[in-house]
Scaffold this motif. Structure first.
Motif, PDB file in Angstrom:
ATOM      1  N   ILE A 173       0.855  -1.181   0.000  1.00 60.32           N
ATOM      2  CA  ILE A 173       0.000   0.000   0.000  1.00 60.32           C
ATOM      3  C   ILE A 173       0.890   1.229   0.000  1.00 60.32           C
ATOM      4  CG2 ILE A 173      -1.782   1.285   1.224  1.00 60.32           C
ATOM      5  CD1 ILE A 173      -2.724  -1.280   2.458  1.00 60.32           C
ATOM      6  N   ASP A 174       0.888   1.982  -1.064  1.00 59.11           N
ATOM      7  CA  ASP A 174       1.578   3.257  -1.097  1.00 59.11           C
ATOM      8  C   ASP A 174       0.655   4.278  -1.733  1.00 59.11           C
ATOM      9  OD1 ASP A 174       1.782   3.015  -3.920  1.00 59.11           O
ATOM     10  OD2 ASP A 174       3.582   1.797  -3.669  1.00 59.11           O
ATOM     11  N   ALA A 175       1.052   5.519  -1.625  1.00 55.79           N
ATOM     12  CA  ALA A 175       0.175   6.599  -2.070  1.00 55.79           C
ATOM     13  C   ALA A 175      -0.095   6.532  -3.565  1.00 55.79           C
ATOM     14  CB  ALA A 175       0.793   7.950  -1.702  1.00 55.79           C
ATOM     15  N   SER A 176       0.943   6.205  -4.356  1.00 56.28           N
ATOM     16  CA  SER A 176       0.747   6.182  -5.807  1.00 56.28           C
ATOM     17  C   SER A 176      -0.225   5.078  -6.214  1.00 56.28           C
ATOM     18  CB  SER A 176       2.088   6.000  -6.514  1.00 56.28           C
ATOM     19  OG  SER A 176       2.715   4.788  -6.113  1.00 56.28           O
ATOM     20  N   MET A 177      -0.070   3.887  -5.610  1.00 56.83           N
ATOM     21  CA  MET A 177      -0.978   2.789  -5.932  1.00 56.83           C
ATOM     22  C   MET A 177      -2.397   3.122  -5.489  1.00 56.83           C
ATOM     23  SD  MET A 177      -1.336  -0.096  -7.339  1.00 56.83           S
ATOM     24  CE  MET A 177      -2.552  -1.404  -7.418  1.00 56.83           C
ATOM     25  N   LEU A 178      -2.520   3.721  -4.332  1.00 53.34           N
ATOM     26  CA  LEU A 178      -3.846   4.098  -3.844  1.00 53.34           C
ATOM     27  C   LEU A 178      -4.473   5.150  -4.756  1.00 53.34           C
ATOM     28  CD1 LEU A 178      -5.970   3.759  -1.660  1.00 53.34           C
ATOM     29  CD2 LEU A 178      -4.789   5.527  -0.325  1.00 53.34           C
ATOM     30  N   ALA A 179      -3.655   6.094  -5.227  1.00 44.90           N
ATOM     31  CA  ALA A 179      -4.173   7.116  -6.146  1.00 44.90           C
ATOM     32  C   ALA A 179      -4.683   6.479  -7.437  1.00 44.90           C
ATOM     33  CB  ALA A 179      -3.095   8.150  -6.450  1.00 44.90           C
ATOM     34  N   ILE A 180      -3.971   5.453  -7.916  1.00 42.96           N
ATOM     35  CA  ILE A 180      -4.413   4.746  -9.120  1.00 42.96           C
ATOM     36  C   ILE A 180      -5.759   4.073  -8.876  1.00 42.96           C
ATOM     37  CG2 ILE A 180      -3.893   2.796 -10.632  1.00 42.96           C
ATOM     38  CD1 ILE A 180      -0.931   3.512 -10.348  1.00 42.96           C
ATOM     39  N   ARG A 181      -5.905   3.458  -7.709  1.00 44.92           N
ATOM     40  CA  ARG A 181      -7.168   2.778  -7.397  1.00 44.92           C
ATOM     41  C   ARG A 181      -8.309   3.777  -7.257  1.00 44.92           C
ATOM     42  NH1 ARG A 181      -6.843  -0.839  -2.384  1.00 44.92           N
ATOM     43  NH2 ARG A 181      -8.732  -1.691  -3.333  1.00 44.92           N
ATOM     44  N   ALA A 235      -9.292   4.869 -10.636  1.00 47.91           N
ATOM     45  CA  ALA A 235     -10.092   3.819 -11.282  1.00 47.91           C
ATOM     46  C   ALA A 235     -11.523   3.841 -10.769  1.00 47.91           C
ATOM     47  CB  ALA A 235      -9.459   2.447 -11.025  1.00 47.91           C
ATOM     48  N   LEU A 236     -11.698   4.106  -9.485  1.00 50.85           N
ATOM     49  CA  LEU A 236     -13.049   4.211  -8.922  1.00 50.85           C
ATOM     50  C   LEU A 236     -13.790   5.397  -9.531  1.00 50.85           C
ATOM     51  CD1 LEU A 236     -14.539   2.520  -6.824  1.00 50.85           C
ATOM     52  CD2 LEU A 236     -13.908   4.221  -5.098  1.00 50.85           C
ATOM     53  N   ALA A 237     -13.068   6.495  -9.750  1.00 53.68           N
ATOM     54  CA  ALA A 237     -13.687   7.653 -10.400  1.00 53.68           C
ATOM     55  C   ALA A 237     -14.059   7.327 -11.846  1.00 53.68           C
ATOM     56  CB  ALA A 237     -12.737   8.852 -10.352  1.00 53.68           C
ATOM     57  N   ARG A 238     -13.206   6.564 -12.537  1.00 52.11           N
ATOM     58  CA  ARG A 238     -13.530   6.160 -13.908  1.00 52.11           C
ATOM     59  C   ARG A 238     -14.748   5.247 -13.932  1.00 52.11           C
ATOM     60  NH1 ARG A 238     -10.015   2.936 -15.882  1.00 52.11           N
ATOM     61  NH2 ARG A 238      -8.371   2.896 -14.288  1.00 52.11           N
ATOM     62  N   PHE A 239     -14.849   4.373 -12.960  1.00 49.50           N
ATOM     63  CA  PHE A 239     -16.046   3.527 -12.859  1.00 49.50           C
ATOM     64  C   PHE A 239     -17.290   4.399 -12.708  1.00 49.50           C
ATOM     65  CE2 PHE A 239     -19.294   1.457 -10.357  1.00 49.50           C
ATOM     66  CZ  PHE A 239     -19.440   0.239 -10.972  1.00 49.50           C
ATOM     67  N   VAL A 278     -15.554  -1.397  -3.637  1.00 50.82           N
ATOM     68  CA  VAL A 278     -15.423  -2.375  -4.725  1.00 50.82           C
ATOM     69  C   VAL A 278     -16.252  -3.617  -4.421  1.00 50.82           C
ATOM     70  CG1 VAL A 278     -13.812  -3.936  -5.886  1.00 50.82           C
ATOM     71  CG2 VAL A 278     -13.187  -1.550  -5.502  1.00 50.82           C
ATOM     72  N   ALA A 279     -16.210  -4.069  -3.172  1.00 49.14           N
ATOM     73  CA  ALA A 279     -17.019  -5.234  -2.799  1.00 49.14           C
ATOM     74  C   ALA A 279     -18.510  -4.950  -2.964  1.00 49.14           C
ATOM     75  CB  ALA A 279     -16.719  -5.643  -1.357  1.00 49.14           C
ATOM     76  N   GLN A 285     -12.074  -3.541 -11.821  1.00 52.43           N
ATOM     77  CA  GLN A 285     -10.986  -4.510 -11.638  1.00 52.43           C
ATOM     78  C   GLN A 285      -9.707  -3.800 -11.196  1.00 52.43           C
ATOM     79  OE1 GLN A 285     -10.128  -6.814 -15.130  1.00 52.43           O
ATOM     80  NE2 GLN A 285      -8.756  -8.212 -14.070  1.00 52.43           N
ATOM     81  N   ALA A 286      -9.433  -2.641 -11.807  1.00 49.09           N
ATOM     82  CA  ALA A 286      -8.245  -1.875 -11.415  1.00 49.09           C
ATOM     83  C   ALA A 286      -8.395  -1.324 -10.000  1.00 49.09           C
ATOM     84  CB  ALA A 286      -8.010  -0.737 -12.404  1.00 49.09           C
ATOM     85  N   ALA A 287      -9.601  -0.900  -9.647  1.00 50.70           N
ATOM     86  CA  ALA A 287      -9.829  -0.370  -8.303  1.00 50.70           C
ATOM     87  C   ALA A 287      -9.673  -1.446  -7.242  1.00 50.70           C
ATOM     88  CB  ALA A 287     -11.219   0.254  -8.215  1.00 50.70           C
ATOM     89  N   GLY A 288      -9.917  -2.695  -7.612  1.00 47.17           N
ATOM     90  CA  GLY A 288      -9.813  -3.781  -6.654  1.00 47.17           C
ATOM     91  C   GLY A 288      -8.427  -4.389  -6.559  1.00 47.17           C
ATOM     92  N   SER A 289      -7.497  -3.929  -7.382  1.00 45.52           N
ATOM     93  CA  SER A 289      -6.137  -4.485  -7.363  1.00 45.52           C
ATOM     94  C   SER A 289      -5.319  -3.811  -6.266  1.00 45.52           C
ATOM     95  CB  SER A 289      -5.454  -4.264  -8.722  1.00 45.52           C
ATOM     96  OG  SER A 289      -6.199  -4.892  -9.747  1.00 45.52           O
ATOM     97  N   ARG A 290      -4.648  -4.623  -5.474  1.00 42.96           N
ATOM     98  CA  ARG A 290      -3.833  -4.073  -4.384  1.00 42.96           C
ATOM     99  C   ARG A 290      -2.370  -4.438  -4.599  1.00 42.96           C
ATOM    100  NH1 ARG A 290      -6.570  -4.066   1.469  1.00 42.96           N
ATOM    101  NH2 ARG A 290      -4.715  -2.804   1.701  1.00 42.96           N
TER     102      ARG A 290
END
Length: 534
Positions: free
Chosen positions: A17-25, A28-32, A281-282, A529-534
């Motif tokens: 868990i880092d800030a960049s990965m969280l920002a990507i997720r 992705a949630l915003a794109r959803f 996501v769930a 799917q991208a939002a759920g990737s950790r």
């Protein structure tokens, strides 16, 4: 493993868990959300919208601070535990009635640096306190960066207290749930609060308070029962510790160590936000399923069949075939007959039959659009089938005019003469010329005979006349089957051209809107799917 080690392991930040990965997720949630907003009810996307907004705001604030909330029921002793952790009596303590009506916050470190976070949390300025002083030396250094909040009682008779608790629990980084031996199994606690945080067990601690009132055997039994209830809530593995703020601050050192670990890692905020995204996501996972089927005009023959029926393609093609045969007969007939036909309406351009009634057209087109929606919706979860059905019918009222414009164009209804018409016409002209020469020769012989002059034999001119007439008749009879056959082929070509024109209308007015929904579904599926990737 000792309890404190279990707590520290649970609170230790996941290195992934880092800030960049969280920002990507979060992106992705915003794109959803953007992909699904035109097609899904707004309330279905409220959680995604809220989490994305909260996450963006929290990431923009100080990450040097860790926000920990102490939550509990009336009489659980959470305010006493809060004061014990602080080492000062900051939050008012009550026994029977709820005392904490507004959140209290204690900050370890310069208050000015924590002010933006406290403003975002909505903690009243009069309820903010600074813990460290010159007298503490380095005693409080392990908690520097901690913002500890004492929440109102969530089971308070005051409705506003519960609302405030729910609001703050959506924002804090770490939750410490304080329960007591009398109310640890309360349904208000488990069903109303704990179960909705199943994705947040890595940022959660449960403290069984008032354990000074229990014997050793009773304490072991209550702790085991509490862990079983948490497992039933989907919170198996959440650290549970025994505490008491009355007798020597039982369990205080364990809880403080857990908080120091969370502060030292400075990753509780990221863990909390990651858990928020996991929860959203769930909750949204049922909105996507298998990949969408590709839908084109070729893959849904029912669409073209239905629109062809709505446009009256069969009648148009039949009219075209009849006009073709009439014009072929006129173009290859005897010159005199041809001239007479052209003076009449027999070779007029194709007169299309009356257009079908628009209401009837829309009804037929609606059935064809339903076939497209049915095929495109196979395997997709609700409410996508409804969105696809609405899209397939979104331009039905434009279809009658579009079909009329597409099928009544001169390029589709104009009869063009093939090359062999000209050869047959030339043969007819030749036969007519031979007959005319023979006729003129006979007339000239009769005139000479009447004048008493030698007229010669009549066999030659008569042969020319009869041969010309017979040749024209035989040529007309010979090409009649060819005209009929070519007329049928011309009618079939007209059907193909008309169906192609109808297919283009169907693609624009039915397929394209459905494809737009399917593209949104695929974009939402990939984004989730991208939002759920950790």
């Amino acid at each position: 493993m000792r309890l404190v080690d279990q707590v520290l392991d649970k609170l230790r930040a996941d290195a992934r868990i880092d800030a960049s990965m969280l920002a990507i997720r979060i992106d992705a949630l915003a794109r959803f959300r953007r992909a699904t907003e035109p097609h899904l009810p707004a309330d279905w996307l409220h959680a995604a919208r809220t989490v994305a907004a909260h996450a963006g705001e929290r990431l923009a604030l100080s990450r040097a601070h860790t926000v920990v909330a102490v939550a509990g029921t009336t009489g659980s002793g959470k305010s006493s535990l809060f004061n014990a952790l602080v080492g000062l009596d900051l939050s008012p303590v009550g026994v029977r009635r709820p005392t904490t009506g507004a959140p209290y916050a204690c900050v370890w470190g310069p208050p000015s640096e924590a002010a933006p976070v406290l403003d975002w949390l909505g903690v009243p300025r009069d309820n903010r306190f600074a813990r460290e002083s010159a007298l503490d030396a380095d005693d409080q250094a392990g908690l520097r960066g901690l913002i500890l909040i004492d929440l109102p009682d969530f089971d308070s008779v005051e409705l506003g207290h519960a609302v405030e608790v729910s609001r703050l629990l959506e924002l804090v980084d770490l939750m410490v749930w304080v329960v007591d031996p009398q109310k640890y199994a309360d349904q208000v606690l488990h069903q109303g609060q704990l179960r909705r945080f199943q994705q947040h067990k890595d940022v959660m601690v449960v403290a069984l308070n008032h354990t000074d009132q229990l014997g050793a055997e009773d304490l072991a039994r209550v702790l085991a029962d509490l862990r079983g209830l948490l497992a039933a809530d989907g919170l198996a593995g959440v650290p549970v510790m025994a505490t008491s703020a009355v007798q020597g601050a039982i369990g205080f050192s364990q809880l403080r160590s857990a908080l120091e670990q969370a502060v030292a890692s400075r990753r509780a905020a990221l863990q909390r936000l990651a858990a928020d995204v996991d929860a959203v996501v769930a909750g949204l996972s049922d909105l996507v399923g298998p990949p969408a089927r590709e839908v084109t005009v070729d893959r849904v023959p029912e669409l073209v069949d239905g629109l062809a029926e709505a446009a009256g393609v069969a009648a148009l093609a039949e009219a075209f075939g009849a006009a073709y045969r009439r014009q072929a007969s006129a173009a290859m007939g005897w010159p005199v007959v041809r001239w007479l036909l052209r003076r009449s309406a027999a070779v007029a351009p194709v007169e299309p039959p009356p257009a079908p009634d628009p209401t009837s057209q829309r009804a037929t087109a609606s059935m064809a659009a339903r076939a497209v929606a049915t095929r495109a919706s196979v395997g997709l979860p609700p409410p996508w089938p409804d969105a696809i059905t609405d899209a397939s019918r979104s331009r039905l009222y434009q279809l009658p005019e579009a079909l009329r414009a597409a099928t009544r164009t001169p390029a589709l209804t104009e009869v063009t003469s093939p090359w062999w018409w000209r050869w047959v016409s030339a043969g007819q002209w030749l036969a007519a010329g031979v007959a005319a020469v023979g006729a003129c020769w006979l007339v000239a012989g009769w005139v000479l005979m009447i004048m008493g002059l030698p007229s010669g034999s009549v066999s030659a001119p008569l042969s020319l006349l009869v041969g010309g007439l017979l040749g024209g008749a035989l040529l007309a009879a010979a090409v009649r089957p060819l005209v009929s056959w070519s007329g049928r082929r011309a009618q079939l070509r007209a059907v193909r051209r008309l169906r192609n024109a109808v297919a283009a209308v169907g693609h624009e007015h039915v397929i394209e809107p459905v494809q737009a929904v399917l593209a949104a579904y695929e974009a939402a599926r990939a984004a989730l799917q991208a939002a759920g990737s950790r």
